[in-house]
Design an enzyme around this catalytic site. Sequence first.
Site, PDB file in Angstrom:
ATOM      1  N   SER A 132      86.723 105.174  59.782  1.00  0.00           N
ATOM      2  CA  SER A 132      85.419 105.283  60.414  1.00  0.00           C
ATOM      3  C   SER A 132      85.475 104.622  61.781  1.00  0.00           C
ATOM      4  O   SER A 132      86.331 103.756  62.027  1.00  0.00           O
ATOM      5  CB  SER A 132      84.359 104.575  59.560  1.00  0.00           C
ATOM      6  OG  SER A 132      83.141 104.441  60.259  1.00  0.00           O
ATOM      7  N   TYR A 160      81.201  97.338  54.885  1.00  0.00           N
ATOM      8  CA  TYR A 160      81.655  98.722  55.040  1.00  0.00           C
ATOM      9  C   TYR A 160      82.758  98.796  56.094  1.00  0.00           C
ATOM     10  O   TYR A 160      83.803  99.410  55.884  1.00  0.00           O
ATOM     11  CB  TYR A 160      80.480  99.617  55.449  1.00  0.00           C
ATOM     12  CG  TYR A 160      80.893 100.994  55.900  1.00  0.00           C
ATOM     13  CD1 TYR A 160      81.229 101.983  54.975  1.00  0.00           C
ATOM     14  CD2 TYR A 160      80.948 101.313  57.257  1.00  0.00           C
ATOM     15  CE1 TYR A 160      81.612 103.249  55.396  1.00  0.00           C
ATOM     16  CE2 TYR A 160      81.325 102.577  57.676  1.00  0.00           C
ATOM     17  CZ  TYR A 160      81.658 103.542  56.744  1.00  0.00           C
ATOM     18  OH  TYR A 160      82.049 104.794  57.160  1.00  0.00           O
TER      19      TYR A 160
END
Length: 266
Positions: A142, A155
């Site tokens: 990501s 995350y």
Amino acid sequence: MKVRGKVVVVTGAGGGIGRELVLNLLSKGASVAAVDINKEALEETVKQVREKSEKLSIHIVNLTDREAVEALPEKVITQHGAVDGIINNAGIIQPFVNIHELDYEKIKLVMDINFYGTLYMTKTFLPYLFDRPVGHITNVSSMGGFLPVPGQSIYGASKAAVKLMTEGLHAELKDTNVNVTVVFPGGVGTDIMKNSGAEGSRNTDTREQDMSKLLTPKEAAEIIVNGMENDEYRVLAGKDSKIMDRLYRLTPKRAAEMIAKKMSNR
């Protein structure tokens, strides 16, 4: 690795980018083993395929269950005869809260799915990929895996772990038949917030306004599959990911401050 005639396993195939990856791969002549924990979501993915295809199989697997993952390759091979590549796309985000407000149960779940799920899939399928003329592993990290986002620190940590593991794997496998790609999507218009239990943790009006600026799941899938077919080392999916990658390399602190300011306005 050109995907035509190949067998590719896709995790998180029940929606979003994962579903579009399945459709994209099938359209390019690949066979696909679609993996997700949600049976209904997988069945919806099957419905999205225009024509019923024997090239598609579905597998309900909890990626945090190592034994379940280790049983998957033989099931895929039974269905398709071989496995040539995997795309580790499955992932969840956390509620948009700071670390001190996030309970350990949610922290563990994010790490288990995003990092350990990817690790289990990679280690489990590698021996089978070594047996093929050419194999490929694509791991989806990501933009948050190289750039800190307040309220998404765990995350980000899980995706940073995916990033470095994948880059290390690329170096370890450089003299083998298995190629490795790491993907850094920026903002993509998916249901990841709802599916991760993070719905309601941001302003709804702002979120709806932002959606129009995001990469669509279909666009993201096309970029990811192209990266796989071209054996790219790293893939930056989306204009925001490309811009922030450059900025973070030049001035990490400024890039982090820009993201923090943007997040404070949500």
